[in-house]
Write a protein that holds these residues in place. Structure first.
Motif, short mmCIF file in Angstrom:
data_model
loop_
_atom_site.label_atom_id
_atom_site.label_comp_id
_atom_site.label_asym_id
_atom_site.label_seq_id
_atom_site.Cartn_x
_atom_site.Cartn_y
_atom_site.Cartn_z
N GLU A 66 0.81 -1.22 0.00
CA GLU A 66 0.00 0.00 0.00
C GLU A 66 0.84 1.27 0.00
N HIS A 67 2.12 1.18 0.40
CA HIS A 67 2.99 2.36 0.45
C HIS A 67 3.94 2.45 -0.74
N TRP A 68 3.86 1.49 -1.65
CA TRP A 68 4.83 1.38 -2.74
C TRP A 68 4.84 2.63 -3.62
N LEU A 69 3.68 3.11 -3.99
CA LEU A 69 3.60 4.23 -4.93
C LEU A 69 4.17 5.51 -4.34
N ASP A 70 4.01 5.72 -3.04
CA ASP A 70 4.45 6.96 -2.40
C ASP A 70 5.69 6.77 -1.54
N ALA A 71 6.40 5.67 -1.73
CA ALA A 71 7.62 5.44 -0.95
C ALA A 71 8.59 6.60 -1.15
N PRO A 72 9.17 7.12 -0.07
CA PRO A 72 10.05 8.30 -0.18
C PRO A 72 11.42 7.95 -0.77
N ASP A 73 11.99 8.91 -1.44
CA ASP A 73 13.33 8.78 -1.98
C ASP A 73 14.32 9.11 -0.87
N ASN A 76 16.69 11.93 -1.84
CA ASN A 76 16.07 13.23 -2.10
C ASN A 76 14.81 13.37 -1.24
N PRO A 77 14.96 13.78 0.00
CA PRO A 77 13.82 13.91 0.91
C PRO A 77 12.73 14.80 0.32
N GLY A 78 11.49 14.37 0.52
CA GLY A 78 10.36 15.13 0.01
C GLY A 78 9.92 14.70 -1.38
N ARG A 79 10.65 13.78 -1.99
CA ARG A 79 10.28 13.30 -3.33
C ARG A 79 9.97 11.80 -3.27
N ARG A 80 9.16 11.37 -4.22
CA ARG A 80 8.86 9.94 -4.30
C ARG A 80 10.01 9.20 -4.95
N ALA A 81 10.26 7.97 -4.49
CA ALA A 81 11.37 7.19 -5.03
C ALA A 81 11.20 6.92 -6.52
N LEU A 82 9.97 6.67 -6.97
CA LEU A 82 9.74 6.33 -8.37
C LEU A 82 10.06 7.48 -9.32
N ASN A 84 12.70 9.25 -9.18
CA ASN A 84 14.14 9.22 -9.39
C ASN A 84 14.48 8.19 -10.48
N ARG A 85 15.10 8.63 -11.56
CA ARG A 85 15.44 7.73 -12.66
C ARG A 85 16.45 6.66 -12.25
N GLN A 86 17.19 6.90 -11.17
CA GLN A 86 18.19 5.95 -10.72
C GLN A 86 17.64 4.97 -9.67
N ASP A 87 16.38 5.09 -9.36
CA ASP A 87 15.75 4.17 -8.40
C ASP A 87 15.77 2.76 -8.98
N TRP A 88 16.32 1.80 -8.22
CA TRP A 88 16.50 0.46 -8.77
C TRP A 88 15.19 -0.28 -9.00
N VAL A 89 14.20 -0.04 -8.19
CA VAL A 89 12.90 -0.66 -8.44
C VAL A 89 12.38 -0.21 -9.81
N ARG A 90 12.50 1.08 -10.07
CA ARG A 90 12.06 1.62 -11.35
C ARG A 90 12.90 1.08 -12.51
N ARG A 91 14.21 1.05 -12.35
CA ARG A 91 15.09 0.61 -13.43
C ARG A 91 14.85 -0.86 -13.80
N GLU A 92 14.66 -1.69 -12.80
CA GLU A 92 14.39 -3.11 -13.07
C GLU A 92 13.07 -3.28 -13.82
N LEU A 93 12.05 -2.53 -13.41
CA LEU A 93 10.76 -2.62 -14.09
C LEU A 93 10.85 -2.11 -15.52
N GLU A 94 11.54 -1.01 -15.73
CA GLU A 94 11.70 -0.47 -17.09
C GLU A 94 12.41 -1.47 -17.98
N GLU A 95 13.44 -2.12 -17.46
CA GLU A 95 14.19 -3.09 -18.24
C GLU A 95 13.31 -4.28 -18.62
N ALA A 96 12.49 -4.74 -17.69
CA ALA A 96 11.61 -5.87 -17.96
C ALA A 96 10.55 -5.52 -19.00
N LEU A 97 9.96 -4.35 -18.87
CA LEU A 97 8.90 -3.94 -19.81
C LEU A 97 9.45 -3.75 -21.22
#
Length: 253
Positions: A66-73, A76-82, A84-97
């Protein structure tokens, strides 16, 4: 080769990731599931290991609570992790898609809801359209078994590794022999094929065959070929013969 890649965020998804890894490994083998904390050898370049293993996998499970979408970076405090282009969760998903790998969002708990593409980076918008599965920790064994059963129907490589395939359907001896007897006691049972009719424990009048049965003054009259009649208690067997009666030698005297 790792067939399943587990994508998770350390904050909030680590426990579920380890539990998934344990059950997937039991089903498909230890070397078939990639989990960064367990699968990258010491001293290995983790960035290369992550990207290369995503590309070689056939399925990526994206663990989303339930907190995945708004997980903090964290950087970079105050920003969502997603964001950030260097966020590994995002990078792995982009690579898979972009690699055409089967991506399955795995919603953790009852509170996690389907993703809204408008709140995702454009590179991950497709994730909101992927059919998701739900995983509850209280019923994790049942939920994971269901997920594995569905994955092996989509991914032949996983079906070949399955250690717990569904048992083959067993044959029913009674059905194959054409005999149907559902605990019947007395009366008539049906035998399919050329055997005819069997009678067991009859306690009253019984007539089988093509003849007529007439009751008159308690003296039954029976006519017709292939006719059986039973009155009163029957404690033995009944044999039915078909066709014209064959004379016995005793009848010729």
């Amino acid at each position: 080769m790792h067939e399943v890649f587990i994508n998770y965020r350390t904050q909030g998804g680590k426990e579920a990731a380890y539990m998934c890894h344990e059950r997937l490994s039991a089903r498909f083998g230890d070397g078939s599931v990639f989990l960064a904390a367990k699968s990258i050898p010491p001293g290995t370049n983790y960035a290369d290991a992550l990207i290369s293993n995503v590309r070689r996998s056939h399925v990526l499970l994206a663990l989303i609570d339930e907190h995945w979408l708004d997980a903090p970076d964290r950087k970079n405090p105050g920003r969502r992790a997603l964001v950030n282009r260097q966020d590994w969760v995002r990078r792995e998903l982009e690579e898979a898609l972009t690699s055409g790998i089967l991506v399955v969002p795995l919603m953790i708990g009852r509170s996690a809801v389907q993703l809204d593409a408008r709140r995702l980076p454009k590179s991950l918008a497709e994730l909101a359209e992927c059919q998701y599965e739900r995983l509850t920790l209280r019923a994790i064994d049942t939920d994971m078994a269901r997920l594995c059963d569905r994955l092996i129907r989509q991914v032949p490589e996983l079906a070949a590794l399955d250690r717990h395939p569904a048992p083959a359907a067993t044959s029913d001896p009674d059905r194959e022999s054409g005999v149907h007897n559902s605990g019947q006691r007395g009366g008539i049972g049906q035998v399919n094929g050329s055997l005819g009719t069997f009678v067991n424990e009859s306690h009253g009048p019984l007539h089988t065959g093509s003849g007529d049965q007439i009751h008159q003054n308690h003296s039954p009259k029976i006519t017709g070929d292939s006719t059986n009649y039973v009155a009163g208690n029957n404690h033995g067997g009944i044999r039915q013969e078909f066709g014209p009666r064959v004379p016995r030698k005793d009848d010729e005297r």
